[in-house]
Structures are given as C-alpha cells and as structure tokens.
Design an enzyme around this catalytic site. Sequence first.
Site: not given
Ligand code: HEM
Length: 368
Positions: A73, A101, A202
């Site tokens: 982010h 965020n 993810h």
């Molecule tokens: C491709 C587009 C992406 C979308 C639309 C997206 C969207 C999201 C969303 C909606 C969540 C859950 C947030 C919540 O409900 O609290 C999430 C979690 C997460 N995302 Fe993505 N994401 C994307 C790409 C990425 C990328 C590129 C990374 C890192 C390289 C990443 C790493 C993570 C991680 C590690 C979590 C879990 C966070 C936690 O447990 O605190 N995401 N993402």
Amino acid sequence: MGDTRNIDLRFVMFSVISVFLLMERFYVHATLKVGFYNQSCPLVEEIVRSVITKAYYANNPQIAPALIRMHFHDCFVRGCDGSILLDSTPGNTSEKEAIPNQSIRGYEVIDEAKAMVESLCPSTVSCADILAFAARDSTTLTLASKKILYQVAAGRRDGSISLENEVAMNLPSPLFNATQLISNFESKNLTAEDLVVLTGAHSIGVAQCGSFTNRLYNFSNASNTDPTLDPVYAEILEMKCPSNSTNSSIVVALDSLTPKTLDNMFYIGLMNNLGLLSSDQALLTEEFLRILVEMNASNEKLWESKFGEAMVKMGEIEVLSGSDGEIRKNCRIVNSNALVDLAYLRFRSDEVKEEGKQQHQEQHKQSA
Ligand code: HEM
C-alpha cells in the site's frame, strides 16, 4: 521508397524510445543498492529483523501479512516513500485514514524498529527502507523453509506528502475484474505476470467480511451467490459473515488451505474455487492469467523465486533517492513538523521555567 523511409524512421524512433526507457529503468535500479547502509549503518537490517521476529513470536504472527500489505500500500500510492506511515495533522488527513488502509496494522512495530535504528544511526535510514526490510523479513518468517527469498536494495528517501484521497485512486479494489487489475498494475510498471505472482501474498493473512460479501449476497439476478465460489465454502463464509455484517473484528483467512504459511497453496485453492476475493478469482477469467496461475500452482520453487523478484520490483516503484525527500526522524511526522513540535516544546519549557521563576520570586518576597 517513401514507405520504406517512413518505416526506417519509425524503427529509429522506436529504438531511441526503447533505449530511453531502458536507461530510465536502469537509472531506477542504479539509485537503490543492496548494502546501501554497509558503511553508514551496518547493523540496520539485523535490527529490523530482530524487532519483526520478536513481534512475530510474541504471539503476534498476524504482523507478518500486515507488514507485507503495508509495503504494497505504501508503494502503490506516491511510490515506496513511507507516505503510509505519516499521521494526519490538523490541516491534512493522511493515507492511513483512507478506507482501504483502515485495516492496516503494525505501525507500532515500524516505530519500534525506527527508534532502535535512530538511537544507533541518527538521521541515516529512511522509514521507507525500514518498511521494505520489514516486509522482506515478514516473508522469511512465514515461508515454511524460513528462507531469505530476496535481498532488499535500499537508499529510498521519505516523502513528505500523504493524502487520504490518493489511496482509493491508486490501489486496486477487491471488486476489480482482470482488465482493471492488469491496467492498475501496468500503471505502476508491473506486468500481468507480476500481478499473478504478487497476489500470491494472499496465501497468508485475513480479510474482513466487507471485502468479499459481494460474492455471498445479491450477487446477480441469476444467482444470490457467486457461482465461481465453491458452494460448501460459500455456506461457511455466510455463517461467518451474515449479510450486512459490519463487525470489523470478524475476519476470514485469505487462503483457507494453509492460512499461515506463505506458499503456492493459494493458487491451488483458486483452481478449486476457494479464492476469497472477487479480484483473486478474477485471475482465472483470462486464459493467459489462468496459465500463470496453473504454473504457480504446479511449481512452488518457481513461484517463490518469482515472488522474491516481483517484491524487489514492487519495492522500486517511483522511489525518491539521492537528495530528494528526507530521512524522517520519526516515521509518523515529517521533519519540518517535528521541528515545529520541538520549537513549541522548547517555547513551552521556557514559559514553564519563567512561570516557576516568577512563583519563586513571589514566594521569596512574601516570606521576606
Ligand atoms: C491484486 C490486487 C489486490 C487486491 C484487490 C487486494 C485486496 C486486498 C484486500 C481487500 C484484503 C483484505 C483487507 C481486509 O479486509 O482487511 C487484502 C489483504 C492482504 N493483501 Fe491484498 N490485494 C491485492 C494485492 C496484494 C499484493 C500485491 C500484496 C503484497 C505483495 C497483498 C498483500 C496482502 C496481504 C498480506 C493481506 C492480508 C493482510 C492482513 O492479514 O493483515 N495484496 N488484500
């Protein structure tokens, strides 16, 4: 003849532009360097690693996915410049407050690492670099092998602008389809392959109900639930997240097969209709993306090495370097504001001293 000359001219122009783009790319690489702090702060990477490792094992394993996401982010909004770490000020609402965020966690761990680094090497290491190191250490901690996947090239400088309203326009939405995801990543100089490989993050971490209930209720006229979601999995999700649930403390693992290990099982889940977000499942909607998903699903070692490379590439997005930006002393405040705070504190302490002196003189007069 005229046609041939036109084609030649176009070819020359194309070559010049290509060389220019290549040089620009090289320049970005050249500004960041592995071992950037070898002379100025040789222990920085060890300090960051020890702080993250301590937090992870102190009953806080969720810190690892949180920091990987924080780095993502940070990089997608104004480049990897630590702008996500800045607190709001009376005149400015910062990135932290933007809806995507609001579920980011772990700022206090970055503060702890920064404080330790500052005590050893004052005004030397940027907050943006500390976050990049922390994200790398988080991947190491969550890989089954605990292997260091990649070296972090450093030398980023910190930005001084952080605006809430820039977040949603730069980050991909979980409701994006494949075309929107690809164009969002391309706008950050990342390819469709980087998109597929990086979404493998993810494989750990969680999502709140609001991030995927679009797939569970009123999905379309034809079906209440997204038909690409496994029906048993959909039922489990509905039990966890009743419709219109606004309870942000309910969370669901993004990878239901191996939720705590950073591995390629996320892709195997996707191929079995177990992807949680619409944007995850969207990776199966285009043939060439589906082939990439299948490749990652079938070869864990290949995905690991590609993930490391893609994290390095993501960590280079629009970085500030050289004399641009600054090295913040406190990751939450730009230095000029910190000086204002310091000046105010000095002013207040002078005032307090003066008041004390006057009281003392009064008491002296009364007792005389
Ligand atoms: C491709 C587009 C992406 C979308 C639309 C997206 C969207 C999201 C969303 C909606 C969540 C859950 C947030 C919540 O409900 O609290 C999430 C979690 C997460 N995302 Fe993505 N994401 C994307 C790409 C990425 C990328 C590129 C990374 C890192 C390289 C990443 C790493 C993570 C991680 C590690 C979590 C879990 C966070 C936690 O447990 O605190 N995401 N993402």
